[in-house]
Enzyme design. Structure first.
Site, PDB file in Angstrom:
ATOM      1  N   LYS A   1      51.979  29.961  35.737  1.00 16.32           N
ATOM      2  CA  LYS A   1      51.478  28.835  34.935  1.00 16.32           C
ATOM      3  C   LYS A   1      52.604  28.085  34.246  1.00 16.32           C
ATOM      4  O   LYS A   1      52.527  26.874  34.062  1.00 16.32           O
ATOM      5  CB  LYS A   1      50.464  29.329  33.899  1.00 16.32           C
ATOM      6  CG  LYS A   1      49.118  29.682  34.483  1.00 16.32           C
ATOM      7  CD  LYS A   1      48.079  29.745  33.373  1.00 16.32           C
ATOM      8  CE  LYS A   1      46.717  30.191  33.914  1.00 16.32           C
ATOM      9  NZ  LYS A   1      45.738  30.362  32.818  1.00 16.32           N
TER      10      LYS A   1
ATOM     11  N   LYS B   1      43.698  30.125  47.153  1.00 12.42           N
ATOM     12  CA  LYS B   1      42.510  30.378  46.336  1.00 12.42           C
ATOM     13  C   LYS B   1      41.720  29.101  46.100  1.00 12.42           C
ATOM     14  O   LYS B   1      42.306  28.028  45.947  1.00 12.42           O
ATOM     15  CB  LYS B   1      42.947  30.924  44.966  1.00 12.42           C
ATOM     16  CG  LYS B   1      42.718  32.408  44.813  1.00 12.42           C
ATOM     17  CD  LYS B   1      43.117  32.906  43.439  1.00 12.42           C
ATOM     18  CE  LYS B   1      42.291  32.307  42.326  1.00 12.42           C
ATOM     19  NZ  LYS B   1      42.568  32.881  41.002  1.00 12.42           N
TER      20      LYS B   1
ATOM     21  N   LYS C   1      40.110  24.835  40.737  1.00 12.11           N
ATOM     22  CA  LYS C   1      39.641  23.592  40.121  1.00 12.11           C
ATOM     23  C   LYS C   1      40.699  22.509  40.192  1.00 12.11           C
ATOM     24  O   LYS C   1      40.398  21.330  40.046  1.00 12.11           O
ATOM     25  CB  LYS C   1      39.241  23.842  38.662  1.00 12.11           C
ATOM     26  CG  LYS C   1      40.384  24.352  37.795  1.00 12.11           C
ATOM     27  CD  LYS C   1      40.052  24.324  36.325  1.00 12.11           C
ATOM     28  CE  LYS C   1      41.280  24.587  35.488  1.00 12.11           C
ATOM     29  NZ  LYS C   1      41.594  26.010  35.314  1.00 12.11           N
TER      30      LYS C   1
END
Ligand code: TRP
Length: 354
Positions: A116, A208, A211
């Site tokens: 991240k 994966k 969003k």
């Protein structure tokens, strides 16, 4: 509380639309947990959300939307405790104490932070670095025994166990002296697995479902209408071979494996069982069956979410009620932790003074 043998806790971040991966990997399993002999707590983790920038108005809407998704999927707020994290101050309070238990070396190994934070690590928030410690506090404020999560949270659950273990060891004398026996925190069991522990992108079976994927066709959003759901499945990437009759035949066929896994999770069966029915079938047969199943399972949830989000007052009342019930449990944990650590506190109990 004592009537239940298990305490289940899990959390979902209110950051952007929920998709099929969140539903199958988390929310659907939260619903199933309600059938166990367990008190379940389901938390919208807004304190975690702000570890990266969130637009305030959008955040408020997303907190309500995740709550609506919980309720629309079948989480019963009378039986389970549904709440948002920031309404229960003990999460942040326990996180601070755990900051003093967890070691820098442990956090430096966290792969999710590295992903991240990306290249510009110096510019990541301190909160993003500390994220897993807050997560341990979420779980252990209730001394939860079981945590259903997706595969990607495995390392964070291990950290939670390490923190519980170190607290129990560091304070063993004080824990015993305060009447808690030889351990205060449980060593929480992660519940990871099922056919859809990892739901992959519909455009690329090696990535994966996310969003943040630039292509909306890569995911099925929980708010998608029936037509959209069916269309996304019809357009999903596949390979030219028919489905194998054995699970071993899905190896090195990531797209086929993903669609079979989605079917299994939606139907509540195993991949083996799916292939017993569809082994040898072409995708031209399998995809319409999957689309039907997805529409029947998901379209009612989207409809119910729309109904619920039209009445934010009702959602806020559910969250307030849940926060009150959650705080009753968490306050007892924090009182005990403060005694164990050696703080002087207003007694006899936090609840008595509120
Ligand atoms: N980190 C989790 C995720 O991104 C969300 C989360 C926060 C959580 N606190 C938790 C999950 C406690 C389980 C238990 O999915």
């Amino acid at each position: 509380m004592a009537a239940f043998t298990e305490l289940v806790f899990s959390g979902v971040q209110p950051t952007g639309n929920l998709h099929l991966g969140n539903y199958l990997g988390a929310v659907k399993r939260f619903v199933e947990m309600q059938a166990r002999d367990a008190q379940c707590l389901y938390c919208v983790v807004d304190l975690h959300a702000i570890t990266v920038w969130q637009d305030p108005e959008a955040l408020r809407g997303q907190i309500r939307e995740v709550t609506a998704a919980f309720l629309a999927s079948g989480i019963d707020p009378a039986r389970s405790i549904v709440f948002n994290q920031s309404q229960v101050p003990q999460h942040a309070e326990l996180a601070w104490i755990f900051n003093c238990v967890a070691r820098l070396g442990w956090l430096n190994r966290m792969t999710q932070f590295k992903e991240k934070a990306g290249k510009d690590r110096e510019n990541a928030s301190i909160g993003l670095y500390d994220y897993p410690v807050l997560m341990a506090a979420d779980i252990l404020a209730y001394r939860a025994t079981h945590v259903p999560v997706g595969e990607d949270q495995k390392q964070h659950l291990e950290l939670t166990r390490d923190i519980a273990q170190k607290f129990n060891t560091d304070f063993s004398g004080s824990i015993a002296a305060h009447g808690h026996g030889d351990a205060f925190f449980p060593i929480t069991e992660p519940l990871i697995g099922g056919p859809a522990a990892r739901v992959m992108s519909l455009r690329d079976g090696t990535k994966k479902m996310s969003k943040s994927d630039p292509s909306d066709n890569a995911r099925i959003n929980l708010t998608d209408e029936a037509d959209t759901i069916a269309q996304k499945i019809r357009r999903a990437k596949t390979d030219p071979e028919p489905l194998p009759s054995e699970v071993a035949g899905l190896k090195d066929r990531p797209e086929a494996d993903n669609l079979v896994g989605i079917y299994a999770a939606l139907a509540g069966i195993t991949r083996e069982e799916v292939l017993r029915d569809f082994g040898g079938a072409q995708f031209s047969t399998f995809k319409p069956a999957l689309a039907d199943l997805a529409v029947t399972s998901l379209a009612p949830i989207a409809g119910e979410m729309r109904r619920l989000t039209a009445d934010p007052g009702h959602i806020d009342a559910v969250l307030a009620d849940g926060a009150g019930r959650a705080e009753t449990i968490a306050a007892q944990t924090l009182d005990a932790v403060k005694d164990i650590v050696g703080f002087v506190r207003r007694g006899p109990s936090l609840q008595a003074v509120r």
